[in-house]
Structures are given as structure tokens and as C-alpha cells.
Design an enzyme around this catalytic site. Structure first.
Site, PDB file in Angstrom:
ATOM      1  N   ASP A  74     -32.424 -17.080  25.676  1.00  0.00           N
ATOM      2  CA  ASP A  74     -31.439 -17.403  25.199  1.00  0.00           C
ATOM      3  C   ASP A  74     -31.527 -17.081  23.713  1.00  0.00           C
ATOM      4  OD1 ASP A  74     -28.492 -18.296  25.845  1.00  0.00           O
ATOM      5  OD2 ASP A  74     -28.919 -19.218  24.104  1.00  0.00           O
ATOM      6  N   ARG A 117     -25.705 -17.940  36.729  1.00  0.00           N
ATOM      7  CA  ARG A 117     -25.196 -18.970  37.632  1.00  0.00           C
ATOM      8  C   ARG A 117     -24.398 -18.050  38.755  1.00  0.00           C
ATOM      9  NH1 ARG A 117     -22.800 -22.714  32.967  1.00  0.00           N
ATOM     10  NH2 ARG A 117     -22.687 -20.604  32.417  1.00  0.00           N
ATOM     11  N   ARG A 148     -32.781 -23.044  38.950  1.00  0.00           N
ATOM     12  CA  ARG A 148     -32.249 -24.074  38.004  1.00  0.00           C
ATOM     13  C   ARG A 148     -32.337 -25.198  38.261  1.00  0.00           C
ATOM     14  NH1 ARG A 148     -29.891 -26.763  34.828  1.00  0.00           N
ATOM     15  NH2 ARG A 148     -28.190 -25.947  33.260  1.00  0.00           N
ATOM     16  N   ARG A 165     -26.104 -10.603  31.164  1.00  0.00           N
ATOM     17  CA  ARG A 165     -25.999 -11.782  31.845  1.00  0.00           C
ATOM     18  C   ARG A 165     -26.364 -11.352  33.415  1.00  0.00           C
ATOM     19  NH1 ARG A 165     -23.676 -16.605  29.657  1.00  0.00           N
ATOM     20  NH2 ARG A 165     -24.340 -16.629  27.618  1.00  0.00           N
ATOM     21  N   TYR A 198     -23.565 -20.433  15.369  1.00  0.00           N
ATOM     22  CA  TYR A 198     -23.901 -21.915  15.948  1.00  0.00           C
ATOM     23  C   TYR A 198     -24.453 -23.034  15.353  1.00  0.00           C
ATOM     24  CZ  TYR A 198     -22.564 -19.140  20.264  1.00  0.00           C
ATOM     25  OH  TYR A 198     -21.954 -18.506  21.195  1.00  0.00           O
TER      26      TYR A 198
HETATM   27  O1  CP3 Z   1     -29.431 -12.229  32.045  1.00  0.00           O
HETATM   28  C1  CP3 Z   1     -29.530 -12.011  31.020  1.00  0.00           C
HETATM   29  O2  CP3 Z   1     -28.439 -11.612  30.245  1.00  0.00           O
HETATM   30  C2  CP3 Z   1     -30.553 -12.738  30.060  1.00  0.00           C
HETATM   31  C3  CP3 Z   1     -30.386 -13.853  29.706  1.00  0.00           C
HETATM   32  C4  CP3 Z   1     -29.457 -14.229  28.484  1.00  0.00           C
HETATM   33  C5  CP3 Z   1     -28.726 -15.587  28.331  1.00  0.00           C
HETATM   34  N1  CP3 Z   1     -28.016 -15.873  27.375  1.00  0.00           N
HETATM   35  C6  CP3 Z   1     -28.938 -16.585  29.598  1.00  0.00           C
HETATM   36  C7  CP3 Z   1     -28.086 -17.786  29.880  1.00  0.00           C
HETATM   37  C8  CP3 Z   1     -28.784 -13.740  27.357  1.00  0.00           C
HETATM   38  C9  CP3 Z   1     -29.167 -12.205  26.817  1.00  0.00           C
HETATM   39  C10 CP3 Z   1     -28.092 -14.636  26.760  1.00  0.00           C
HETATM   40  C11 CP3 Z   1     -27.396 -14.262  25.430  1.00  0.00           C
HETATM   41  C12 CP3 Z   1     -26.589 -15.490  24.649  1.00  0.00           C
HETATM   42  N2  CP3 Z   1     -26.583 -16.431  24.736  1.00  0.00           N
HETATM   43  C13 CP3 Z   1     -25.527 -14.962  24.001  1.00  0.00           C
HETATM   44  C14 CP3 Z   1     -25.170 -13.376  23.265  1.00  0.00           C
HETATM   45  C15 CP3 Z   1     -24.294 -12.751  24.297  1.00  0.00           C
HETATM   46  C16 CP3 Z   1     -23.037 -13.263  24.696  1.00  0.00           C
HETATM   47  O3  CP3 Z   1     -22.963 -13.798  25.712  1.00  0.00           O
HETATM   48  O4  CP3 Z   1     -22.038 -13.193  23.715  1.00  0.00           O
HETATM   49  C17 CP3 Z   1     -24.866 -16.015  23.344  1.00  0.00           C
HETATM   50  C18 CP3 Z   1     -23.599 -15.994  22.368  1.00  0.00           C
HETATM   51  C19 CP3 Z   1     -25.347 -16.992  23.939  1.00  0.00           C
HETATM   52  C20 CP3 Z   1     -25.250 -18.477  23.439  1.00  0.00           C
HETATM   53  C21 CP3 Z   1     -25.109 -19.265  25.004  1.00  0.00           C
HETATM   54  N3  CP3 Z   1     -26.053 -19.420  25.739  1.00  0.00           N
HETATM   55  C22 CP3 Z   1     -23.770 -19.764  25.213  1.00  0.00           C
HETATM   56  C23 CP3 Z   1     -22.527 -19.691  24.661  1.00  0.00           C
HETATM   57  C24 CP3 Z   1     -24.119 -20.441  26.570  1.00  0.00           C
HETATM   58  C25 CP3 Z   1     -23.109 -21.251  27.455  1.00  0.00           C
HETATM   59  C26 CP3 Z   1     -22.487 -20.324  28.332  1.00  0.00           C
HETATM   60  C27 CP3 Z   1     -21.969 -20.982  29.592  1.00  0.00           C
HETATM   61  O5  CP3 Z   1     -21.321 -20.380  30.264  1.00  0.00           O
HETATM   62  O6  CP3 Z   1     -22.235 -22.093  29.679  1.00  0.00           O
HETATM   63  C28 CP3 Z   1     -25.534 -20.230  26.861  1.00  0.00           C
HETATM   64  C29 CP3 Z   1     -26.101 -20.770  28.161  1.00  0.00           C
HETATM   65  C30 CP3 Z   1     -26.902 -19.758  28.994  1.00  0.00           C
HETATM   66  N4  CP3 Z   1     -27.447 -18.588  28.502  1.00  0.00           N
HETATM   67  C31 CP3 Z   1     -26.568 -19.349  30.254  1.00  0.00           C
HETATM   68  C32 CP3 Z   1     -27.450 -18.254  30.866  1.00  0.00           C
HETATM   69  C33 CP3 Z   1     -27.775 -17.868  32.108  1.00  0.00           C
HETATM   70  C34 CP3 Z   1     -26.026 -20.505  31.405  1.00  0.00           C
HETATM   71  C35 CP3 Z   1     -26.875 -21.706  31.343  1.00  0.00           C
HETATM   72  C36 CP3 Z   1     -27.197 -22.389  32.811  1.00  0.00           C
HETATM   73  O7  CP3 Z   1     -27.603 -21.784  33.524  1.00  0.00           O
HETATM   74  O8  CP3 Z   1     -27.055 -23.631  32.785  1.00  0.00           O
END
Ligand code: CP3
Length: 350
Positions: free
Chosen positions: A74, A28, A37, A24, A150
Site C-alpha cells: 500500500d 476484497r 485476509r 486493485r 494522508y
Molecule cells: O492490487 C493492487 O492494486 C495492489 C495493492 C494496492 C493496494 N493499495 C491494496 C489495498 C495498491 C496499488 C494500493 C494503492 C493505494 N492505496 C492508493 C493509490 C491508488 C488509489 O486507489 O487511488 C491509495 C490512495 C491507497 C490508500 C488506501 N489503502 C486507502 C484509501 C485504503 C482504504 C480503501 C478501502 O476501500 O478501505 C487502503 C486499503 C487497501 N489497500 C486495501 C487494499 C486491498 C483494502 C484493505 C483491506 O483489505 O482491508
């Protein structure tokens, strides 16, 4: 082509200081991410716009000179590509249209999936053009088990109850979902390699909740099938596996799935795991994201402790989980500088 620093370590050769990137690393906590965004209707819209997704992918590389970029996407793009409603509610996490029977699995749109995932390939191709040749570009997907949690729950959950119960009550229906996700994920990873990814990562964030037999059935076996399919199409591609919370089963996961490297979460006992590994496997991890959020001395100590724990091994420096959204960006800069300035543990000074 000379291998990247990450590629060298993934091939089993130790490099010091180790390559460093962060889960990540785009997101944000970066003001430049929030600015991009804001131009998008929502998070999925950003993932579907390769020009903006490529820009966001490059942001942490430009700011911190990390050793690898990870494509901005994602793990929940896969259920979306299968035709399900997916949305991200600010402050509440993701929502996914629920799938809870074999009949519902049969209705998913397998044929349309590759087309709906195509923008991710385009993002990769764009990033590849911008990224310097000494840095890796990581493609990824979720582990079938984690994506299924999920889909079964319809949201994030603390116990993954819906998927675990479905798997006990109707193993053939749940198995159909895992089988479908394994196939679609393998195709998706292959497309990412063809677009220009030189490393892949499989995120199985909820692997740790399963008892032993279920861990083998729903995490290890499907991951092995994905790895086999990807390697058949893309021989030699390097794959990192992240079975978060696998604990003492991490070594078995590594050996049985055929991945090259194991990513460890912050609770993993590195000394115990390293004793169970064969030669030549790289380990990634495992600084606590909250030490990064805290910064200062806690962060310095976490970095030094991490480098000492992995001393002598092919190591990729990273967090144990994703960067927390409230992390001050300067803390990431401090982490990277400290890794790059490190003196090899045990080396003579002077
Ligand atoms: O920089 C990176 O790592 C690349 C992008 C990336 C994202 N999600 C962007 C993202 C990667 C590799 C992921 C993986 C991901 N997504 C996982 C596996 C890793 C982990 O964290 O366990 C999982 C379980 C998800 C599912 C997911 N996506 C969740 C639970 C959420 C919400 C989390 C939150 O804090 O709101 C997301 C959204 C998400 N994916 C965001 C980002 C930058 C935030 C959304 C936004 O910008 O509005």
C-alpha cells in the site's frame, strides 16, 4: 530476456490486443483474498507477511491470466516505515498519525525506513519465482503529494484541505515533507527493482485538486526527482505515472517527469491528450470501474469504447481507478475475455 507484453508496449511498440491488468486487481472483491485476509491481524499484518502477500498478489493472475502482477502492498506503508502509526479501519478507510510542521518532519525516522519496507522486497522476490516470464511484475509507491495529503490530514479526505493549507502557509515545512517522501520513495522503488520488479508505477491519486502552479511544485517536480534518482540506480526501468485528475496537464506531467507511460483516469479526455503526446509514449487506462461493477452490456460497451479510443497507440488496457470492492469476480473475467477476443478497430474482417 524477451520482453513481456507490458514491457514491449512501455517501450513504445503497439501490441493488439493490448496487455491488460487492473488497478486493485487483488483485494476484497475476491473470496480467496478475504480468506487469506482473515488469517491476519489486520491489513498491515498481511503486507508484512511476504508468503501471504505473495499468495494474494498471484490470486488475480491465477484466476484471470492478467498480463501483469502488482505487488500487494500500500502507498501508506511509507509513512508507517517513517515511524508513524497507520491503521485501516474497516469501512472507514485509513488513519495516519498526523504530521503538520517542519519540526514533526524532522522527527521522522528516515534511517529505519528501508528496513521496515524490506518485507515488500521479499514479497516481490517470491512472486518473481512463481510468475511466468511473459508477465510483468509491477512495484509501486504513492506520489509524494498524495502520501503527504494522508499524513497532513490523518485520514482520507475529499478536498485534501490540510495539505493544501499547510503548503500555502508554510511552504518550507511542507517542502521538507515532500523532499523526505521523494527520497524515501526513490530508495523504496530502487529496492523493489533490485528484488525483481520490472515495471514501476507512481500513484498520485490526489494530483487533480491542485491549481497549476502548485501542481508543478508539489506533483511534477518531486516526481521528476524520484524518476531521476531511480533511473540513475536502475537505467532503463519502465515507469508508469498516474496523476489522477490531471486533465489537460497530463501531457506536461508526462514530458516533465520523464516517466514512460501515463495512466489515465476514467474522466480523462483521451482524444485531447493523445494529440499532445510525443511519439512512443504508452497510455494506460481508462475503463470506468463502475462499468466493471455494473457488468453486462455497459461493461462490453466500455471495453469496446476504450479499445477504440486508444486505437493506433501503444496502449495498456486498465481501469481509470481501482476495482470497486463489490465487483463480482465474473465481471473481471468478462472484461479480460472481451479484450483478448477484440478485433483491431479499423481492421478488415474476413
Ligand atoms: O492490487 C493492487 O492494486 C495492489 C495493492 C494496492 C493496494 N493499495 C491494496 C489495498 C495498491 C496499488 C494500493 C494503492 C493505494 N492505496 C492508493 C493509490 C491508488 C488509489 O486507489 O487511488 C491509495 C490512495 C491507497 C490508500 C488506501 N489503502 C486507502 C484509501 C485504503 C482504504 C480503501 C478501502 O476501500 O478501505 C487502503 C486499503 C487497501 N489497500 C486495501 C487494499 C486491498 C483494502 C484493505 C483491506 O483489505 O482491508
Amino acid at each position: 530476456m524477451t520482453p513481456t507484453k507490458l514491457g514491449t508496449v512501455l517501450g513504445g511498440t503497439r501490441v493488439f490486443p493490448p496487455p491488460v491488468w487492473l488497478m486493485r486487481q487483488a483485494g476484497r472483491y475476491l473470496p480467496e483474498y478475504r480468506a487469506v485476509r482473515e488469517q491476519c491481524a489486520d491489513f498491515l499484518d498481511l503486507c508484512a507477511r511476504p508468503d501471504l502477500a505473495a499468495e494474494v498478489t498471484m490470486q488475480p493472475i491465477s484466476r484471470f491470466d492478467l498480463d501483469a502482477a502488482i505487488v500487494f502492498a500500500d502507498i501508506l506503508l511509507v509513512p508507517h516505515a517513517l515511524g508513524l502509526e497507520v491503521c485501516f479501519v474497516d469501512g472507514e478507510g485509513p488513519r495516519v498519525e498526523v504530521v503538520s510542521s517542519g519540526a514533526a518532519v524532522a522527527r521522522l525516522n528516515r534511517e529505519g525506513a528501508a528496513r521496515r519496507l524490506a518485507p515488500v522486497g521479499e514479497t516481490i522476490a517470491r512472486v518473481r519465482q512463481e510468475l511466468s516470464g511473459d508477465k510483468s511484475l509491477i512495484g509501486f509507491c504513492g506520489g509524494p503529494w498524495t502520501v503527504a495529503t494522508y499524513m497532513a490530514e490523518g485520514a482520507a479526505s475529499s478536498d485534501q484541505l490540510a495539505a493544501r493549507l499547510w503548503a500555502y502557509r508554510d511552504p518550507s515545512g511542507f517542502g521538507a515533507l515532500i523532499g523526505l517522501l521523494s527520497e524515501v520513495s526513490a530508495d523504496y522503488l530502487i529496492a523493489q527493482v533490485r528484488a525483481g520488479a520490472d515495471v514501476l508505477k507512481i500513484f498520485d491519486s490526489w494530483a487533480g485538486v491542485l491549481p497549476d502552479a502548485e501542481f508543478d511544485r508539489w506533483v511534477v517536480d518531486p516526481t521528476r526527482r524520484v524518476v531521476e534518482q531511480v533511473r540513475t540506480a536502475c537505467p532503463g526501468i519502465r515507469i508508469i505515472g498516474f496523476a489522477r485528475g490531471a486533465g489537460a496537464r497530463a501531457g506536461r506531467y508526462l514530458a516533465a517527469t520523464g516517466i514512460d507511460a501515463l495512466a489515465l483516469d476514467q474522466a480523462a479526455h483521451v482524444a485531447a491528450i493523445r494529440d499532445h503526446l510525443g511519439n512512443g509514449h504508452a497510455l494506460q487506462g481508462n475503463i470506468d470501474p463502475l462499468a466493471l461493477l455494473a457488468g453486462g452490456r455497459a461493461l462490453d460497451e466500455a471495453v469496446d469504447g476504450c479499445l477504440a479510443a486508444f486505437a493506433g497507440l501503444p496502449h495498456i488496457c486498465n481501469l481509470g481507478h481501482g476495482v470497486h470492492k463489490d465487483t463480482p469476480p465474473e465481471h473481471v473475467g468478462r472484461l479480460v475475455r472481451r479484450v483478448r477476443a477484440a478485433v483491431e478497430p479499423g481492421a478488415e474482417i474476413g
